[in-house]
Scaffold this motif. Sequence first.
Motif, PDB file in Angstrom:
ATOM      1  N   UNK A  12      52.574  31.050  40.493  1.00 59.50           N
ATOM      2  CA  UNK A  12      51.865  32.496  40.034  1.00 59.50           C
ATOM      3  C   UNK A  12      52.105  33.394  38.560  1.00 59.50           C
ATOM      4  N   UNK A  13      50.959  33.687  38.269  1.00 60.04           N
ATOM      5  CA  UNK A  13      51.705  34.470  36.874  1.00 60.04           C
ATOM      6  C   UNK A  13      51.455  35.712  37.125  1.00 60.04           C
ATOM      7  N   UNK A  14      52.318  36.645  36.634  1.00 58.34           N
ATOM      8  CA  UNK A  14      52.420  37.603  36.762  1.00 58.34           C
ATOM      9  C   UNK A  14      51.894  38.837  35.423  1.00 58.34           C
ATOM     10  N   UNK A  15      50.867  39.060  35.445  1.00 60.94           N
ATOM     11  CA  UNK A  15      50.800  39.700  33.706  1.00 60.94           C
ATOM     12  C   UNK A  15      50.435  41.105  33.773  1.00 60.94           C
ATOM     13  N   UNK A  16      50.819  41.622  32.391  1.00 58.92           N
ATOM     14  CA  UNK A  16      51.137  42.876  32.112  1.00 58.92           C
ATOM     15  C   UNK A  16      49.584  43.341  31.391  1.00 58.92           C
ATOM     16  N   UNK A  17      48.978  44.040  31.126  1.00 60.55           N
ATOM     17  CA  UNK A  17      47.823  44.107  30.672  1.00 60.55           C
ATOM     18  C   UNK A  17      48.411  44.786  29.003  1.00 60.55           C
ATOM     19  N   UNK A  18      49.414  45.407  28.934  1.00 63.26           N
ATOM     20  CA  UNK A  18      49.728  46.380  27.681  1.00 63.26           C
ATOM     21  C   UNK A  18      50.374  45.331  26.868  1.00 63.26           C
ATOM     22  N   UNK A  20      43.837  27.286  37.044  1.00 64.13           N
ATOM     23  CA  UNK A  20      43.705  27.924  38.115  1.00 64.13           C
ATOM     24  C   UNK A  20      44.442  28.929  38.887  1.00 64.13           C
ATOM     25  N   UNK A  21      45.971  28.753  37.783  1.00 60.34           N
ATOM     26  CA  UNK A  21      46.287  29.196  38.076  1.00 60.34           C
ATOM     27  C   UNK A  21      46.500  30.879  38.909  1.00 60.34           C
ATOM     28  N   UNK A  22      46.917  31.451  40.249  1.00 56.77           N
ATOM     29  CA  UNK A  22      46.607  32.299  40.563  1.00 56.77           C
ATOM     30  C   UNK A  22      47.201  33.376  39.771  1.00 56.77           C
ATOM     31  N   UNK A  23      46.760  34.853  39.586  1.00 59.86           N
ATOM     32  CA  UNK A  23      47.763  35.730  38.076  1.00 59.86           C
ATOM     33  C   UNK A  23      47.241  36.882  38.645  1.00 59.86           C
ATOM     34  N   UNK A  24      48.681  37.437  39.216  1.00 59.86           N
ATOM     35  CA  UNK A  24      48.227  39.121  40.054  1.00 59.86           C
ATOM     36  C   UNK A  24      48.972  40.022  38.335  1.00 59.86           C
ATOM     37  N   UNK A  25      48.160  41.239  38.813  1.00 62.08           N
ATOM     38  CA  UNK A  25      48.078  42.076  37.616  1.00 62.08           C
ATOM     39  C   UNK A  25      48.414  42.979  37.117  1.00 62.08           C
ATOM     40  N   UNK A  26      49.506  43.361  36.632  1.00 60.00           N
ATOM     41  CA  UNK A  26      50.627  44.390  37.029  1.00 60.00           C
ATOM     42  C   UNK A  26      50.485  45.124  35.781  1.00 60.00           C
ATOM     43  N   UNK A  27      49.562  47.068  35.957  1.00 58.63           N
ATOM     44  CA  UNK A  27      48.597  47.643  34.905  1.00 58.63           C
ATOM     45  C   UNK A  27      49.538  49.311  35.959  1.00 58.63           C
ATOM     46  N   UNK A  28      49.533  50.149  34.545  1.00 56.42           N
ATOM     47  CA  UNK A  28      49.105  51.241  34.759  1.00 56.42           C
ATOM     48  C   UNK A  28      47.931  52.209  35.051  1.00 56.42           C
ATOM     49  N   UNK A  29      46.527  51.262  35.167  1.00 55.60           N
ATOM     50  CA  UNK A  29      45.543  51.544  35.293  1.00 55.60           C
ATOM     51  C   UNK A  29      44.904  51.880  36.577  1.00 55.60           C
ATOM     52  N   UNK A  30      44.792  52.698  36.413  1.00 55.18           N
ATOM     53  CA  UNK A  30      43.872  52.916  38.343  1.00 55.18           C
ATOM     54  C   UNK A  30      43.137  53.574  38.887  1.00 55.18           C
ATOM     55  N   UNK A  63      43.835  37.782  40.632  1.00 54.79           N
ATOM     56  CA  UNK A  63      43.770  37.462  42.461  1.00 54.79           C
ATOM     57  C   UNK A  63      43.946  38.700  43.104  1.00 54.79           C
ATOM     58  N   UNK A  64      45.127  39.359  42.285  1.00 55.50           N
ATOM     59  CA  UNK A  64      45.649  40.873  42.698  1.00 55.50           C
ATOM     60  C   UNK A  64      45.777  41.348  41.358  1.00 55.50           C
ATOM     61  N   UNK A  65      46.313  42.539  42.252  1.00 57.37           N
ATOM     62  CA  UNK A  65      47.063  43.781  41.316  1.00 57.37           C
ATOM     63  C   UNK A  65      47.788  44.342  41.490  1.00 57.37           C
ATOM     64  N   UNK A  66      48.666  44.980  40.736  1.00 58.68           N
ATOM     65  CA  UNK A  66      49.931  45.651  41.653  1.00 58.68           C
ATOM     66  C   UNK A  66      49.875  46.958  40.831  1.00 58.68           C
ATOM     67  N   UNK A  67      49.688  48.709  40.911  1.00 55.88           N
ATOM     68  CA  UNK A  67      49.482  49.663  39.635  1.00 55.88           C
ATOM     69  C   UNK A  67      51.301  50.126  39.866  1.00 55.88           C
ATOM     70  N   UNK A  68      51.323  50.189  38.305  1.00 56.68           N
ATOM     71  CA  UNK A  68      52.746  50.407  37.965  1.00 56.68           C
ATOM     72  C   UNK A  68      52.920  52.003  38.489  1.00 56.68           C
ATOM     73  N   UNK A  69      53.896  52.349  39.021  1.00 55.23           N
ATOM     74  CA  UNK A  69      55.270  52.044  38.918  1.00 55.23           C
ATOM     75  C   UNK A  69      55.141  51.394  40.189  1.00 55.23           C
TER      76      UNK A  69
END
Length: 260
Positions: A48-54, A72-82, A96-102
Amino acid sequence: MASVLLVEDDHFVRAALIRHLTDASHSVRSVGTALEALREISQLHFDVVILDLGLPDLDGTKALKMLRGIADVPVIIATARDDEAGIVRLLNDGADDYLTKPFSAEHLTARIAAVLRRSGSRSGPDAHTAMGAGTGPGMSGAMSAMSTMGAHGPARAPISHVIRVGGISVDPQRRSATLDGIELDLTRREFDLLAYLAGRPGTVVSRKDLLARVWNQPYGADKTVDVHLSWLRRKLGESAASPRYLHTYRGVGVKLEPPR
Protein backbone atom coordinates in the motif's frame (compact mmCIF):
# COMPACT_ATOMS: atom_id res chain seq x y z
CA MET A 1 2.34 -7.02 8.38
CA ALA A 2 2.19 -4.86 5.26
CA SER A 3 4.91 -3.20 3.24
CA VAL A 4 4.05 0.51 3.21
CA LEU A 5 5.48 3.37 1.16
CA LEU A 6 4.84 6.69 2.89
CA VAL A 7 5.06 9.74 0.62
CA GLU A 8 5.07 12.80 2.89
CA ASP A 9 7.28 15.90 2.75
CA ASP A 10 6.55 17.17 6.28
CA HIS A 11 9.34 15.73 8.43
CA PHE A 12 7.36 15.86 11.67
CA VAL A 13 4.28 14.21 10.20
CA ARG A 14 6.43 11.63 8.46
CA ALA A 15 8.31 10.74 11.64
CA ALA A 16 5.08 10.35 13.61
CA LEU A 17 3.48 8.15 10.97
CA ILE A 18 6.59 5.99 10.60
CA ARG A 19 6.66 5.45 14.35
CA HIS A 20 2.99 4.47 14.48
CA LEU A 21 3.09 2.20 11.43
CA THR A 22 6.21 0.49 12.72
CA ASP A 23 4.55 -0.03 16.12
CA ALA A 24 1.66 -1.64 14.22
CA SER A 25 4.19 -4.16 12.78
CA HIS A 26 4.22 -2.68 9.28
CA SER A 27 7.39 -2.39 7.21
CA VAL A 28 7.79 1.25 6.18
CA ARG A 29 9.85 3.12 3.60
CA SER A 30 9.38 6.86 3.32
CA VAL A 31 10.20 9.54 0.76
CA GLY A 32 9.48 13.25 0.52
CA THR A 33 8.93 13.81 -3.22
CA ALA A 34 6.82 12.37 -6.02
CA LEU A 35 9.80 11.41 -8.17
CA GLU A 36 11.40 9.53 -5.28
CA ALA A 37 8.11 7.70 -4.78
CA LEU A 38 7.90 6.72 -8.46
CA ARG A 39 11.47 5.44 -8.36
CA GLU A 40 10.73 3.34 -5.26
CA ILE A 41 7.54 1.90 -6.74
CA SER A 42 9.26 1.01 -10.01
CA GLN A 43 11.94 -0.98 -8.20
CA LEU A 44 10.28 -2.45 -5.10
CA HIS A 45 7.06 -4.18 -4.10
CA PHE A 46 4.66 -2.43 -1.73
CA ASP A 47 1.31 -3.54 -0.38
CA VAL A 48 0.00 0.00 0.00
CA VAL A 49 1.08 3.60 -0.67
CA ILE A 50 0.09 6.55 1.51
CA LEU A 51 0.33 9.62 -0.73
CA ASP A 52 0.28 13.22 0.45
CA LEU A 53 -1.04 15.63 -2.17
CA GLY A 54 1.06 18.66 -1.18
CA LEU A 55 4.43 17.50 -2.47
CA PRO A 56 7.22 19.98 -3.32
CA ASP A 57 8.11 18.70 -6.79
CA LEU A 58 4.81 17.58 -8.27
CA ASP A 59 1.14 17.97 -7.46
CA GLY A 60 -0.16 14.83 -5.79
CA THR A 61 -2.94 14.45 -8.36
CA LYS A 62 -0.39 14.24 -11.18
CA ALA A 63 1.77 11.95 -9.07
CA LEU A 64 -1.21 9.62 -8.61
CA LYS A 65 -1.78 9.38 -12.37
CA MET A 66 1.90 8.65 -12.99
CA LEU A 67 1.94 6.07 -10.20
CA ARG A 68 -1.06 4.35 -11.76
CA GLY A 69 0.94 4.09 -14.97
CA ILE A 70 3.55 1.83 -13.39
CA ALA A 71 1.81 -0.13 -10.63
CA ASP A 72 -1.52 -1.44 -9.38
CA VAL A 73 -0.58 -0.95 -5.72
CA PRO A 74 -3.43 0.36 -3.53
CA VAL A 75 -3.13 4.08 -2.81
CA ILE A 76 -4.53 5.95 0.16
CA ILE A 77 -4.57 9.72 -0.33
CA ALA A 78 -3.75 11.91 2.67
CA THR A 79 -5.09 15.39 1.99
CA ALA A 80 -6.17 18.58 3.71
CA ARG A 81 -8.64 19.17 0.86
CA ASP A 82 -12.18 18.20 1.78
CA ASP A 83 -14.23 19.34 -1.21
CA GLU A 84 -16.39 16.55 -2.56
CA ALA A 85 -15.61 17.22 -6.23
CA GLY A 86 -11.88 16.96 -5.60
CA ILE A 87 -12.22 13.73 -3.66
CA VAL A 88 -14.41 12.19 -6.37
CA ARG A 89 -11.83 13.19 -8.98
CA LEU A 90 -9.03 11.53 -6.97
CA LEU A 91 -11.01 8.32 -6.65
CA ASN A 92 -11.75 8.36 -10.39
CA ASP A 93 -8.04 8.92 -11.08
CA GLY A 94 -7.13 5.71 -9.28
CA ALA A 95 -7.04 6.36 -5.53
CA ASP A 96 -8.41 3.48 -3.45
CA ASP A 97 -9.25 5.54 -0.37
CA TYR A 98 -8.56 8.89 1.21
CA LEU A 99 -8.06 10.49 4.61
CA THR A 100 -8.69 14.14 5.38
CA LYS A 101 -6.04 15.77 7.56
CA PRO A 102 -5.78 15.87 10.48
CA PHE A 103 -6.46 12.18 11.14
CA SER A 104 -5.57 9.82 13.96
CA ALA A 105 -3.04 7.04 13.69
CA GLU A 106 -5.76 4.54 14.55
CA HIS A 107 -7.91 5.83 11.69
CA LEU A 108 -5.03 5.38 9.26
CA THR A 109 -4.37 1.84 10.50
CA ALA A 110 -8.02 0.92 10.01
CA ARG A 111 -8.04 2.33 6.46
CA ILE A 112 -4.88 0.38 5.59
CA ALA A 113 -6.44 -2.84 6.88
CA ALA A 114 -9.61 -2.21 4.87
CA VAL A 115 -7.71 -1.47 1.65
CA LEU A 116 -5.57 -4.59 2.06
CA ARG A 117 -8.66 -6.74 2.60
CA ARG A 118 -10.17 -5.45 -0.63
CA SER A 119 -6.97 -5.75 -2.66
CA GLY A 120 -5.73 -9.08 -1.35
CA SER A 121 -2.29 -7.37 -1.10
CA ARG A 122 -1.49 -8.14 -4.76
CA SER A 123 0.40 -5.20 -6.21
CA GLY A 124 3.72 -3.85 -7.44
CA PRO A 125 5.39 -2.70 -10.65
CA ASP A 126 6.13 -6.27 -11.80
CA ALA A 127 3.13 -8.13 -10.40
CA HIS A 128 2.12 -11.05 -12.57
CA THR A 129 -1.44 -12.11 -13.21
CA ALA A 130 -2.91 -13.17 -9.89
CA MET A 131 -3.34 -16.90 -9.42
CA GLY A 132 -6.41 -18.46 -7.89
CA ALA A 133 -6.77 -19.27 -4.21
CA GLY A 134 -4.64 -22.17 -3.09
CA THR A 135 -2.23 -21.84 -5.99
CA GLY A 136 1.35 -22.35 -4.86
CA PRO A 137 4.64 -23.21 -6.53
CA GLY A 138 3.56 -26.81 -7.05
CA MET A 139 0.19 -25.86 -8.54
CA SER A 140 1.83 -23.17 -10.68
CA GLY A 141 4.24 -25.71 -12.13
CA ALA A 142 1.40 -28.15 -12.81
CA MET A 143 -0.63 -25.45 -14.56
CA SER A 144 2.42 -24.51 -16.64
CA ALA A 145 2.95 -28.12 -17.62
CA MET A 146 -0.73 -28.57 -18.52
CA SER A 147 -0.63 -25.49 -20.74
CA THR A 148 2.01 -27.14 -22.93
CA MET A 149 0.10 -30.43 -23.30
CA GLY A 150 -2.21 -31.13 -26.17
CA ALA A 151 -5.14 -33.56 -26.13
CA HIS A 152 -2.83 -36.42 -27.23
CA GLY A 153 0.47 -35.48 -25.64
CA PRO A 154 3.00 -32.66 -25.50
CA ALA A 155 2.25 -29.76 -27.80
CA ARG A 156 4.98 -27.95 -29.67
CA ALA A 157 6.21 -24.80 -27.97
CA PRO A 158 4.88 -21.66 -29.67
CA ILE A 159 7.29 -19.92 -32.01
CA SER A 160 9.05 -16.99 -30.39
CA HIS A 161 9.41 -13.86 -32.53
CA VAL A 162 12.40 -11.87 -31.33
CA ILE A 163 12.65 -8.19 -32.28
CA ARG A 164 16.17 -6.93 -32.93
CA VAL A 165 17.27 -3.31 -33.18
CA GLY A 166 21.04 -3.07 -33.33
CA GLY A 167 22.38 -4.77 -30.21
CA ILE A 168 18.95 -4.81 -28.55
CA SER A 169 16.92 -8.03 -28.67
CA VAL A 170 13.36 -8.14 -27.34
CA ASP A 171 11.36 -11.33 -26.92
CA PRO A 172 7.73 -10.27 -26.26
CA GLN A 173 6.56 -13.83 -25.57
CA ARG A 174 9.19 -14.54 -22.91
CA ARG A 175 9.16 -10.88 -21.80
CA SER A 176 12.92 -10.70 -21.87
CA ALA A 177 15.30 -8.20 -23.41
CA THR A 178 19.06 -8.10 -23.88
CA LEU A 179 21.60 -5.47 -24.85
CA ASP A 180 24.70 -6.82 -26.59
CA GLY A 181 23.86 -10.26 -25.21
CA ILE A 182 23.45 -9.07 -21.61
CA GLU A 183 19.98 -9.39 -20.10
CA LEU A 184 18.32 -6.12 -19.15
CA ASP A 185 16.67 -5.84 -15.73
CA LEU A 186 13.48 -4.04 -16.70
CA THR A 187 10.26 -3.35 -14.85
CA ARG A 188 7.01 -4.41 -16.49
CA ARG A 189 6.33 -0.95 -17.89
CA GLU A 190 9.91 -0.39 -19.04
CA PHE A 191 9.74 -3.66 -20.96
CA ASP A 192 6.40 -2.73 -22.54
CA LEU A 193 7.81 0.65 -23.56
CA LEU A 194 10.94 -0.87 -25.08
CA ALA A 195 8.96 -3.58 -26.88
CA TYR A 196 6.56 -1.07 -28.39
CA LEU A 197 9.34 1.19 -29.66
CA ALA A 198 11.43 -1.76 -30.87
CA GLY A 199 8.47 -2.92 -32.93
CA ARG A 200 8.58 0.42 -34.77
CA PRO A 201 12.31 1.01 -35.34
CA GLY A 202 13.20 4.32 -36.94
CA THR A 203 9.68 5.69 -36.38
CA VAL A 204 9.04 8.74 -34.24
CA VAL A 205 6.27 7.80 -31.79
CA SER A 206 4.38 10.55 -29.98
CA ARG A 207 3.94 10.59 -26.22
CA LYS A 208 0.19 10.55 -26.74
CA ASP A 209 0.52 7.32 -28.72
CA LEU A 210 2.75 5.79 -26.03
CA LEU A 211 0.24 6.69 -23.31
CA ALA A 212 -2.56 5.10 -25.32
CA ARG A 213 -0.68 1.96 -26.42
CA VAL A 214 1.67 1.22 -23.52
CA TRP A 215 -0.31 2.67 -20.60
CA ASN A 216 -3.79 2.10 -22.11
CA GLN A 217 -4.64 5.69 -21.24
CA PRO A 218 -6.24 7.87 -23.94
CA TYR A 219 -4.89 10.89 -22.08
CA GLY A 220 -2.51 11.58 -19.23
CA ALA A 221 0.63 13.39 -18.18
CA ASP A 222 3.57 13.45 -20.60
CA LYS A 223 5.77 13.41 -17.50
CA THR A 224 4.81 9.75 -17.03
CA VAL A 225 6.40 8.87 -20.37
CA ASP A 226 9.43 11.11 -19.77
CA VAL A 227 10.21 9.50 -16.41
CA HIS A 228 10.07 6.00 -17.89
CA LEU A 229 12.16 7.01 -20.87
CA SER A 230 14.76 8.39 -18.47
CA TRP A 231 14.86 5.11 -16.54
CA LEU A 232 15.01 3.07 -19.75
CA ARG A 233 17.86 5.21 -21.11
CA ARG A 234 19.83 4.61 -17.94
CA LYS A 235 19.46 0.85 -18.31
CA LEU A 236 20.53 1.08 -21.95
CA GLY A 237 23.67 2.90 -20.78
CA GLU A 238 22.87 6.23 -22.37
CA SER A 239 21.43 9.66 -21.58
CA ALA A 240 19.23 12.22 -23.31
CA ALA A 241 22.34 14.35 -23.92
CA SER A 242 24.27 11.42 -25.46
CA PRO A 243 21.69 9.07 -26.99
CA ARG A 244 22.58 5.82 -28.75
CA TYR A 245 19.22 4.11 -29.26
CA LEU A 246 16.56 6.43 -27.84
CA HIS A 247 16.28 9.77 -29.62
CA THR A 248 13.87 12.46 -28.42
CA TYR A 249 12.36 14.97 -30.82
CA ARG A 250 11.13 17.91 -28.78
CA GLY A 251 7.41 18.50 -29.22
CA VAL A 252 7.07 15.44 -31.49
CA GLY A 253 8.01 12.21 -29.75
CA VAL A 254 10.71 9.56 -29.38
CA LYS A 255 12.39 7.14 -31.77
CA LEU A 256 14.32 3.90 -31.23
CA GLU A 257 16.96 3.10 -33.83
CA PRO A 258 20.35 1.35 -34.03
CA PRO A 259 23.44 3.43 -33.23
CA ARG A 260 24.99 5.04 -36.29
